[in-house]
Design an enzyme around this catalytic site. Structure first.
Site, PDB file in Angstrom:
ATOM      1  N   GLY A 293      -5.323   7.529  -4.220  1.00 43.42           N
ATOM      2  CA  GLY A 293      -4.130   7.987  -4.936  1.00 43.42           C
ATOM      3  C   GLY A 293      -3.852   9.438  -4.751  1.00 43.42           C
TER       4      GLY A 293
ATOM      5  NE  ARG B  77      -8.112   4.532  -0.142  1.00 47.08           N
ATOM      6  CZ  ARG B  77      -8.110   5.440   0.545  1.00 47.08           C
ATOM      7  NH1 ARG B  77      -9.265   6.096   0.878  1.00 47.08           N
ATOM      8  NH2 ARG B  77      -7.246   6.308   1.043  1.00 47.08           N
TER       9      ARG B  77
ATOM     10  CE  LYS C 228      -2.862  -2.775  -0.435  1.00 45.71           C
ATOM     11  NZ  LYS C 228      -3.262  -2.857  -2.057  1.00 45.71           N
TER      12      LYS C 228
ATOM     13  N   GLY D 103       2.016   2.337  -2.907  1.00 39.02           N
ATOM     14  CA  GLY D 103       2.173   2.649  -4.388  1.00 39.02           C
ATOM     15  C   GLY D 103       2.711   1.736  -5.416  1.00 39.02           C
ATOM     16  CB  THR D 104       2.901  -1.900  -5.354  1.00 39.99           C
ATOM     17  OG1 THR D 104       3.174  -1.816  -3.842  1.00 39.99           O
ATOM     18  CG2 THR D 104       4.062  -3.024  -5.549  1.00 39.99           C
TER      19      THR D 104
ATOM     20  CD1 TRP E  25       1.780   5.831 -10.739  1.00 39.40           C
ATOM     21  CD2 TRP E  25       2.294   6.643  -8.671  1.00 39.40           C
ATOM     22  NE1 TRP E  25       2.037   7.014 -10.975  1.00 39.40           N
ATOM     23  CE2 TRP E  25       2.233   7.597  -9.903  1.00 39.40           C
ATOM     24  CE3 TRP E  25       2.610   6.868  -7.542  1.00 39.40           C
ATOM     25  CZ2 TRP E  25       2.846   8.840  -9.525  1.00 39.40           C
ATOM     26  CZ3 TRP E  25       3.003   8.319  -7.140  1.00 39.40           C
ATOM     27  CH2 TRP E  25       3.016   9.086  -7.916  1.00 39.40           C
TER      28      TRP E  25
ATOM     29  CG  HIS F 145       4.978  -6.266  -0.640  1.00 41.60           C
ATOM     30  ND1 HIS F 145       5.091  -5.218  -1.484  1.00 41.60           N
ATOM     31  CD2 HIS F 145       3.781  -6.865  -0.813  1.00 41.60           C
ATOM     32  CE1 HIS F 145       3.726  -5.063  -1.990  1.00 41.60           C
ATOM     33  NE2 HIS F 145       3.064  -6.085  -1.706  1.00 41.60           N
TER      34      HIS F 145
ATOM     35  NE  ARG G 114       0.611   6.408   0.098  1.00 45.48           N
ATOM     36  CZ  ARG G 114      -0.713   6.381  -0.276  1.00 45.48           C
ATOM     37  NH1 ARG G 114      -0.950   5.011  -0.709  1.00 45.48           N
ATOM     38  NH2 ARG G 114      -1.591   7.211  -0.672  1.00 45.48           N
TER      39      ARG G 114
ATOM     40  CB  SER H 146      -3.548   2.834   1.443  1.00 50.60           C
ATOM     41  OG  SER H 146      -3.748   2.189   0.488  1.00 50.60           O
TER      42      SER H 146
HETATM   43  P1  PAP Z   1      -0.038  -3.393  -3.190  1.00 53.97           P
HETATM   44  O1  PAP Z   1       1.309  -2.904  -2.460  1.00 53.97           O
HETATM   45  O2  PAP Z   1      -0.925  -4.154  -2.318  1.00 53.97           O
HETATM   46  O3  PAP Z   1       0.303  -3.805  -4.448  1.00 53.97           O
HETATM   47  P2  PAP Z   1      -0.363  -0.671  -3.669  1.00 53.97           P
HETATM   48  O4  PAP Z   1      -0.513  -0.276  -5.076  1.00 53.97           O
HETATM   49  O5  PAP Z   1       0.865  -0.219  -3.061  1.00 53.97           O
HETATM   50  O6  PAP Z   1      -0.894  -1.957  -3.350  1.00 53.97           O
HETATM   51  O7  PAP Z   1      -1.748   0.266  -2.789  1.00 53.97           O
HETATM   52  C1  PAP Z   1      -2.484   0.962  -3.653  1.00 53.97           C
HETATM   53  C2  PAP Z   1      -2.332   2.300  -3.433  1.00 53.97           C
HETATM   54  O8  PAP Z   1      -1.781   3.167  -4.317  1.00 53.97           O
HETATM   55  C3  PAP Z   1      -3.548   3.294  -3.035  1.00 53.97           C
HETATM   56  O9  PAP Z   1      -3.733   4.152  -2.390  1.00 53.97           O
HETATM   57  P3  PAP Z   1      -4.851   4.989  -1.719  1.00 53.97           P
HETATM   58  O10 PAP Z   1      -5.529   3.878  -0.943  1.00 53.97           O
HETATM   59  O11 PAP Z   1      -4.011   5.881  -0.653  1.00 53.97           O
HETATM   60  O12 PAP Z   1      -5.586   5.812  -2.597  1.00 53.97           O
HETATM   61  C4  PAP Z   1      -3.915   3.604  -4.758  1.00 53.97           C
HETATM   62  O13 PAP Z   1      -4.981   4.509  -4.857  1.00 53.97           O
HETATM   63  C5  PAP Z   1      -2.488   4.061  -5.017  1.00 53.97           C
HETATM   64  N1  PAP Z   1      -2.571   4.095  -6.374  1.00 53.97           N
HETATM   65  C6  PAP Z   1      -2.642   3.346  -7.357  1.00 53.97           C
HETATM   66  N2  PAP Z   1      -2.462   3.518  -8.637  1.00 53.97           N
HETATM   67  C7  PAP Z   1      -2.024   4.735  -8.606  1.00 53.97           C
HETATM   68  C8  PAP Z   1      -1.384   5.940  -9.442  1.00 53.97           C
HETATM   69  N3  PAP Z   1      -1.552   5.817 -10.651  1.00 53.97           N
HETATM   70  N4  PAP Z   1      -1.143   7.065  -8.913  1.00 53.97           N
HETATM   71  C9  PAP Z   1      -1.117   7.450  -7.801  1.00 53.97           C
HETATM   72  N5  PAP Z   1      -1.518   6.396  -6.853  1.00 53.97           N
HETATM   73  C10 PAP Z   1      -1.761   5.180  -7.092  1.00 53.97           C
END
Ligand code: PAP
Length: 334
Positions: free
Chosen positions: A302, A300, A79, A81-82, A84, A146, A168, A176
């Site tokens: 972002g 969610r 959580k 920003g993986t 992204w 991770h 983060r 998140s």
């Molecule tokens: P993971 O480690 O389980 O793969 P991960 O992708 O790190 O999950 O977590 C999702 C977070 O990245 C979400 O944050 P939030 O809950 O604070 O919103 C998600 O919205 C955010 N995220 C996904 N894609 C993007 C993007 N393109 N730009 C910025 N933030 C993003």
């Protein structure tokens, strides 16, 4: 600690504790354990808390993964920003293949979630198979993990492969995570009580936690071995994405040319990987990932600072207090 004792939702088959070899069960039972809010066991192994369903992937990867000098590993705490950064690294490494002048090739990010394009080592490759054959993958191979720094497979430390760590702000990561794990629970259970989730987080008990030790391991490594470990944060990426994408490209050994900088290649990658673009794609709105989670759960808000919408100032101060204490003297501020 209170925790949900009910089984995970049916569709999340990967969460089920299946029939495992006795030696594996014996090892698990020798490790300290806690229940998480989804109904999983978390086990303390090598100083970090791992969901029990994942430990097989961790062991397999530690035992078998052979890093190549040209490999690139994206590392995050869940959580951070993986999704992204997977997209950004994939887009920048494959930019020639899918450039504007080569537009007959549809960009894979338009039809596949970045988790499918950049596989997790322990969550996917080494969870599904004990020793997957990765020889067909083109170089440079891009993986995500991770893994805490101190638990990485030996070959990662021994080889010249590169690690990009994305940190983060802990409060945003926590919120998140709270949303994501609430989704993993059976619907009738509703959201996880945030105060109790916070208690657990502040004791260091979260997947791949303690959070502070995870971040600190890579931060220190980035100071000691800057040619091997690049430490960036979600907030830095948000604040100045252009500069940071260039920095990433330099670090992974494929810097942007003068021509690319002039013709808007960086901007194109950022547009393609923006939250608005990726979250609006059909594949990310309605698809499912192999592990049963819905693709849209990875998009969610972002945003930076969204924690204020879910936590009181007092709760925020509690995380700040733990982080200040744990990061004291390290020079790291998140
Ligand atoms: P993971 O480690 O389980 O793969 P991960 O992708 O790190 O999950 O977590 C999702 C977070 O990245 C979400 O944050 P939030 O809950 O604070 O919103 C998600 O919205 C955010 N995220 C996904 N894609 C993007 C993007 N393109 N730009 C910025 N933030 C993003």
């Amino acid at each position: 600690m209170q925790a949900s004792q009910s089984p995970p939702p049916d569709h999340l088959t990967y969460l089920r504790e299946d029939d495992r070899p006795q030696a594996f069960k014996d090892l698990l039972s020798s490790l300290p354990s806690e229940k998480d809010w989804v109904g999983n066991s978390l086990h303390l192994y090598q100083g970090f808390w791992f969901p029990s369903w994942l430990l097989n992937g961790i062991f397999n990867c530690q035992n078998h993964f052979q890093a190549h000098p040209s490999d690139i590993l994206l590392v995050t705490n869940p959580k951070s920003g993986t999704t992204w950064l997977k997209a950004i690294l994939f887009a920048l490494l494959n930019r020639t293949k899918y450039s504007n002048s080569n537009s007959q090739r549809r960009h894979p990010l338009l039809t596949q979630n970045s988790h499918e394009l950049v596989p997790f080592l322990e969550h996917k490759l080494y969870l599904e198979q004990e020793n997957p054959d990765l020889s067909a993958l083109a170089s440079p191979r891009l993986f995500a993990t991770h893994f805490p720094y101190s638990s990485l497979p030996q070959s990662v430390s021994d080889s010249k492969c590169k690690l990009v760590y994305l940190g983060r702000n802990p409060k945003d990561t926590f919120v998140s995570m709270w949303h994501f794990f609430s989704k993993l629970r059976p619907e009738e259970k509703g959201q996880i009580p945030i105060q109790e989730f916070l208690d657990q987080f502040c004791r260091g008990v979260s997947p791949y936690g303690p959070y502070w030790d995870h971040v600190l391991g890579y931060y220190k490594a980035s100071l000691e071995k800057p040619e091997k470990v690049l430490f960036v944060t979600y907030e830095q990426m948000k604040l100045d994405p252009h500069a940071h994408v260039r920095k990433l490209a330099d670090f992974v050994g494929c810097p942007f040319s003068e021509e690319e900088l002039r013709d808007g290649t960086v901007e194109g990658i950022l547009r393609m990987c923006s939250f608005d673009n990726l979250s609006s794609l059909e594949v990310n709105k309605s698809g499912k990932l192999g592990d049963g989670a819905e693709s849209k759960w990875f998009f969610r808000r972002g945003e930076v600072g969204d924690w204020v919408n879910y936590m009181s100032a007092e709760m925020g101060e509690r995380i700040d207090g733990v982080m200040d204490e744990k990061l004291h003297g390290s020079g790291l501020k998140l």
